[in-house]
Design an enzyme around this catalytic site. Structure first.
Site, PDB file in Angstrom:
ATOM      1  N   CYS A 119      13.690  10.762   5.881  1.00  0.00           N
ATOM      2  CA  CYS A 119      13.864  10.134   7.201  1.00  0.00           C
ATOM      3  C   CYS A 119      15.279  10.329   7.733  1.00  0.00           C
ATOM      4  O   CYS A 119      15.485  10.503   8.924  1.00  0.00           O
ATOM      5  CB  CYS A 119      13.531   8.657   7.117  1.00  0.00           C
ATOM      6  SG  CYS A 119      14.362   7.842   5.746  1.00  0.00           S
ATOM      7  N   GLU A 154      11.263   0.571   9.099  1.00  0.00           N
ATOM      8  CA  GLU A 154      12.125   1.714   8.749  1.00  0.00           C
ATOM      9  C   GLU A 154      11.369   2.951   9.202  1.00  0.00           C
ATOM     10  O   GLU A 154      10.372   3.329   8.589  1.00  0.00           O
ATOM     11  CB  GLU A 154      12.351   1.776   7.234  1.00  0.00           C
ATOM     12  CG  GLU A 154      13.046   0.576   6.647  1.00  0.00           C
ATOM     13  CD  GLU A 154      14.540   0.571   6.907  1.00  0.00           C
ATOM     14  OE1 GLU A 154      15.055   1.495   7.570  1.00  0.00           O
ATOM     15  OE2 GLU A 154      15.195  -0.385   6.453  1.00  0.00           O
ATOM     16  N   GLU A 196      11.217  14.966  15.244  1.00  0.00           N
ATOM     17  CA  GLU A 196      11.339  14.932  13.785  1.00  0.00           C
ATOM     18  C   GLU A 196      10.327  15.897  13.176  1.00  0.00           C
ATOM     19  O   GLU A 196       9.128  15.742  13.367  1.00  0.00           O
ATOM     20  CB  GLU A 196      11.064  13.510  13.268  1.00  0.00           C
ATOM     21  CG  GLU A 196      11.321  13.388  11.794  1.00  0.00           C
ATOM     22  CD  GLU A 196      11.020  11.997  11.263  1.00  0.00           C
ATOM     23  OE1 GLU A 196       9.988  11.426  11.631  1.00  0.00           O
ATOM     24  OE2 GLU A 196      11.819  11.496  10.454  1.00  0.00           O
ATOM     25  N   LYS A 238       0.836  -1.204   0.000  1.00  0.00           N
ATOM     26  CA  LYS A 238       0.000   0.000   0.000  1.00  0.00           C
ATOM     27  C   LYS A 238       0.872   1.256   0.000  1.00  0.00           C
ATOM     28  O   LYS A 238       1.672   1.452   0.903  1.00  0.00           O
ATOM     29  CB  LYS A 238      -0.899   0.043   1.253  1.00  0.00           C
ATOM     30  CG  LYS A 238      -1.904   1.206   1.203  1.00  0.00           C
ATOM     31  CD  LYS A 238      -2.547   1.510   2.521  1.00  0.00           C
ATOM     32  CE  LYS A 238      -1.881   2.616   3.299  1.00  0.00           C
ATOM     33  NZ  LYS A 238      -1.923   3.948   2.677  1.00  0.00           N
TER      34      LYS A 238
HETATM   35  P1  TAP Z   1       3.026   7.521   8.389  1.00  0.00           P
HETATM   36  O1  TAP Z   1       1.945   8.428   8.790  1.00  0.00           O
HETATM   37  O2  TAP Z   1       3.567   6.588   9.406  1.00  0.00           O
HETATM   38  O3  TAP Z   1       2.468   6.718   7.143  1.00  0.00           O
HETATM   39  C1  TAP Z   1       3.237   5.761   6.472  1.00  0.00           C
HETATM   40  C2  TAP Z   1       2.321   4.803   5.793  1.00  0.00           C
HETATM   41  O4  TAP Z   1       1.585   4.088   6.783  1.00  0.00           O
HETATM   42  C3  TAP Z   1       1.286   5.445   4.887  1.00  0.00           C
HETATM   43  O5  TAP Z   1       1.046   4.600   3.779  1.00  0.00           O
HETATM   44  C4  TAP Z   1       0.062   5.480   5.794  1.00  0.00           C
HETATM   45  O6  TAP Z   1      -1.140   5.534   5.086  1.00  0.00           O
HETATM   46  C5  TAP Z   1       0.194   4.178   6.513  1.00  0.00           C
HETATM   47  N1  TAP Z   1      -0.526   4.079   7.774  1.00  0.00           N
HETATM   48  C6  TAP Z   1      -1.038   5.054   8.546  1.00  0.00           C
HETATM   49  N2  TAP Z   1      -1.604   4.530   9.648  1.00  0.00           N
HETATM   50  C7  TAP Z   1      -1.445   3.194   9.566  1.00  0.00           C
HETATM   51  C8  TAP Z   1      -1.803   2.101  10.409  1.00  0.00           C
HETATM   52  N3  TAP Z   1      -2.435   2.287  11.566  1.00  0.00           N
HETATM   53  N4  TAP Z   1      -1.479   0.863  10.024  1.00  0.00           N
HETATM   54  C9  TAP Z   1      -0.807   0.661   8.869  1.00  0.00           C
HETATM   55  N5  TAP Z   1      -0.456   1.648   8.032  1.00  0.00           N
HETATM   56  C10 TAP Z   1      -0.758   2.904   8.376  1.00  0.00           C
HETATM   57  O7  TAP Z   1       4.281   8.286   7.826  1.00  0.00           O
HETATM   58  P2  TAP Z   1       4.323   9.363   6.697  1.00  0.00           P
HETATM   59  O8  TAP Z   1       3.790  10.623   7.278  1.00  0.00           O
HETATM   60  O9  TAP Z   1       3.720   8.871   5.440  1.00  0.00           O
HETATM   61  O10 TAP Z   1       5.878   9.442   6.425  1.00  0.00           O
HETATM   62  C11 TAP Z   1       6.707  10.170   7.199  1.00  0.00           C
HETATM   63  C12 TAP Z   1       7.437   9.290   8.207  1.00  0.00           C
HETATM   64  O11 TAP Z   1       8.064   8.186   7.559  1.00  0.00           O
HETATM   65  C13 TAP Z   1       8.556  10.018   8.884  1.00  0.00           C
HETATM   66  O12 TAP Z   1       8.516   9.767  10.260  1.00  0.00           O
HETATM   67  C14 TAP Z   1       9.815   9.439   8.271  1.00  0.00           C
HETATM   68  O13 TAP Z   1      10.946   9.519   9.057  1.00  0.00           O
HETATM   69  C15 TAP Z   1       9.410   8.055   7.996  1.00  0.00           C
HETATM   70  N6  TAP Z   1      10.222   7.484   6.923  1.00  0.00           N
HETATM   71  C16 TAP Z   1      11.187   6.595   7.257  1.00  0.00           C
HETATM   72  C17 TAP Z   1      11.999   6.080   6.274  1.00  0.00           C
HETATM   73  C18 TAP Z   1      13.053   5.127   6.661  1.00  0.00           C
HETATM   74  S1  TAP Z   1      13.766   4.295   5.491  1.00  0.00           S
HETATM   75  N7  TAP Z   1      13.379   4.947   7.892  1.00  0.00           N
HETATM   76  C19 TAP Z   1      11.818   6.433   4.937  1.00  0.00           C
HETATM   77  C20 TAP Z   1      10.822   7.334   4.626  1.00  0.00           C
HETATM   78  C21 TAP Z   1      10.023   7.856   5.639  1.00  0.00           C
HETATM   79  P3  TAP Z   1      -1.793   6.977   4.759  1.00  0.00           P
HETATM   80  O14 TAP Z   1      -0.834   7.681   3.920  1.00  0.00           O
HETATM   81  O15 TAP Z   1      -3.012   6.631   4.061  1.00  0.00           O
HETATM   82  O16 TAP Z   1      -2.005   7.637   6.096  1.00  0.00           O
END
Ligand code: TAP
Length: 505
Positions: free
Chosen positions: A318, A284, A415, A210
């Site tokens: 990230c 991650e 963050e 997803k």
């Molecule tokens: P999240 O809000 O955690 O969302 C990530 C993914 O999880 C999205 O597809 C989201 O769907 C989904 N999601 C939300 N709630 C969920 C649940 N309860 N169960 C399963 N999936 C769920 O993060 P974001 O805002 O998209 O991304 C930013 C974060 O990602 C930052 O903290 C960043 O550091 C981290 N990140 C880490 C890495 C590595 S490699 N460590 C790389 C990139 C990003 P929706 O979009 O539909 O809410």
């Protein structure tokens, strides 16, 4: 040097170099310069369906959501809103493909599909770069030169592994896990897809994945490539939809392993939901990296590394170097150089080839970042942004730096995930290590110094999955990536990444 012309006084710059606008630009002058928009056709459809069992299918709910271009707030396309029934169908298709075709296929045959996917992605690179920029807001020069080529590189790299899997764990028997469930964030939509899908399928697993709600576009476009590559139906299934659908996907009993990239907060929710099951897991998660500049560093180079570290992809990275730790003796010089350089960055239309800082991914993310700017100012830190105007439509923020920051300030601890740099000073090597490690995260770090011995010392003492020396944000599919502490566990990339997608006997 050409002279700067204020956009307020004159709509056009006086200075031109070889018929092109002068290289020194204040970001607010963006609209005063000739735009250089990318013209490749992203070949968009008005509506995109789910990709299940090798076919594009309507969601069981019949519902769709809009994908919005953050650069101008316009609708790009309608995306299928997947739910429980669709997740179920996707896992059924994946399990069938795994048991009947993909798991049994010799690695050298599987490799051919991965090579084909990589080549088809290269063929359509410009189209994908434009689509990714429209969906995410990141500058076209990043999607063109980084996201899309790196995504293809991950398929090439893992294609090379598919017929050599016995070397993943020499002396051990290596077998696929089965079906894996994967959820990815919005900051590198296509690249995260390739990080997740390529190692999983090279190893003989099938996938249900997803993408984030903010950026589903290149995932479904990649599904077109899977079809064109003749990938057997069900090997990869793509479900667009909300976080709750991601929760169903992670908790599904068919998933032998789940791989999640996203926030630490959601990672913890997922870990709780699968606790007590047999599922394998890799996480991650977030980061708050220290980019550490010593007084013997080549300072001009370090300033470029600081900028790349925190303003690449608008800081929505990230492993972004969101904390600058600079040695006190050179702090004033570094900050002065940094400000001068920031004045030259162009903020604006991400489809413009000369844009350095594009749009923030969504209105919500912009509000979160602005909230942190208020917190930083309220807590007594000094905020600085280069002067200029922003486009009136879309979600934009100028590159921002804070000085007078200490470790207790929230902008130094949490963050932010935006173009915001917290600058902290230190005096000794020990103090730099102590401050760099004083965070619940441990994803990456950067060290800028002329001394090789100091680089070695720092890289052993820093609690970070990746330590870059005299560079930042450098990636390669052969290089494992992952975190310590609340930045997660497991590795992606390299041989170590494949170990997380196999069982050993
Ligand atoms: P999240 O809000 O955690 O969302 C990530 C993914 O999880 C999205 O597809 C989201 O769907 C989904 N999601 C939300 N709630 C969920 C649940 N309860 N169960 C399963 N999936 C769920 O993060 P974001 O805002 O998209 O991304 C930013 C974060 O990602 C930052 O903290 C960043 O550091 C981290 N990140 C880490 C890495 C590595 S490699 N460590 C790389 C990139 C990003 P929706 O979009 O539909 O809410």
């Amino acid at each position: 040097m050409p002279t700067l012309t204020s956009a307020k006084k004159s709509p056009r710059p006086a200075a031109r170099v070889h018929g092109r606008p002068a290289p020194e630009l204040i970001f607010g002058d963006l609209w005063a310069y000739d735009p250089a928009p990318e013209t490749a056709d992203p070949k968009l459809k008005p509506r995109y369906e789910l990709f299940i069992g090798g076919k594009f299918v309507a969601p069981a709910s019949g519902k769709y959501f809009d994908s919005i271009n953050p650069a101008n707030e316009q609708k790009i396309a309608e995306m299928a809103l997947g739910g429980a029934a669709d997740v179920e169908a996707a896992y059924r298709a994946a399990q069938k493909a795994q048991e009947t075709v993909w798991g049994k296929m010799p690695g050298k045959e599987r490799a051919k599909y991965l090579f084909r996917i990589a080549r088809l992605l290269q063929d359509r690179a410009r189209e994908f770069a434009v689509a990714e920029t429209m969906d995410n807001g990141k500058p076209i020069k990043e999607t063109r030169d980084f996201d899309v080529p790196m995504a293809a590189a991950h398929f090439f790299y893992h294609a090379g592994w598919a017929d050599k899997l016995e070397y993943v764990a020499p002396g051990r028997k290596v077998a696929p896990l089965g079906v894996v469930g994967q959820v990815i964030p919005w900051n590198f939509p296509l690249l995260m897809l390739s990080w997740k899908i390529a190692p999983a399928i090279a190893m003989g697993n099938c996938v249900v994945i997803k993408p984030a709600t903010n950026t589903p576009l290149t995932a479904v476009k990649l599904a077109e490539i899977f079809q064109d590559a003749g990938l057997p139906p069900g090997v990869v299934n793509i479900i667009t939809g909300p976080g709750s659908t991601g929760g169903l996907l992670m908790a599904h009993p068919t998933a032998a392993k789940i791989a999640f990239t996203g926030s630490t907060e959601v990672g913890k929710v997922i870990m709780r939901s699968v606790a007590g099951t047999e599922k394998r897991m890799t996480m991650e998660l977030g980061g708050k990296a220290a980019n550490i500049v010593f007084d013997d560093a080549p300072l001009d180079q370090a300033v470029e590394g600081i900028i790349n570290g925190i303003f690449f992809n608008q800081g929505q990275v990230c492993c972004a170097g969101s904390r600058l730790l600079v040695q006190e003796s050179v702090a004033d010089r570094v900050v002065a150089k940094l400000k001068n350089r920031l004045r030259t960055l162009r903020v604006g239309d991400p489809l413009d080839k000369n844009t350095d800082v594009g749009a923030i991914v969504s209105r919500d993310q912009l509000a979160t970042i602005q909230g942190y700017l208020d917190i930083g100012v309220k807590e007594g830190c000094k905020m600085w942004q280069p002067a200029g105007r922003l486009p009136t439509k879309g979600f934009y923020l100028p590159p921002t730096i804070f000085t007078g920051v200490t470790q207790s300030h929230r902008i130094a601890r949490e963050e932010i995930f935006g173009p915001v740099l917290a600058i902290i000073t230190f005096r000794t090597v020990e103090e730099a290590v102590e401050k760099a490690n004083n965070t619940p995260y441990g994803l990456s770090a950067g060290v800028w110094t002329d001394k090789g011995s100091r680089i070695l010392k720092m890289s052993t003492e820093l609690k970070a999955g990746v330590v870059w020396a005299n560079t930042f944000n450098k990636f390669d599919p052969a290089s494992p990536f992952g975190g310590y502490k609340e930045s997660g566990f497991g590795r992606e990339g390299g041989r170590q990444g494949l170990l997380d997608y196999c069982q050993l006997a």
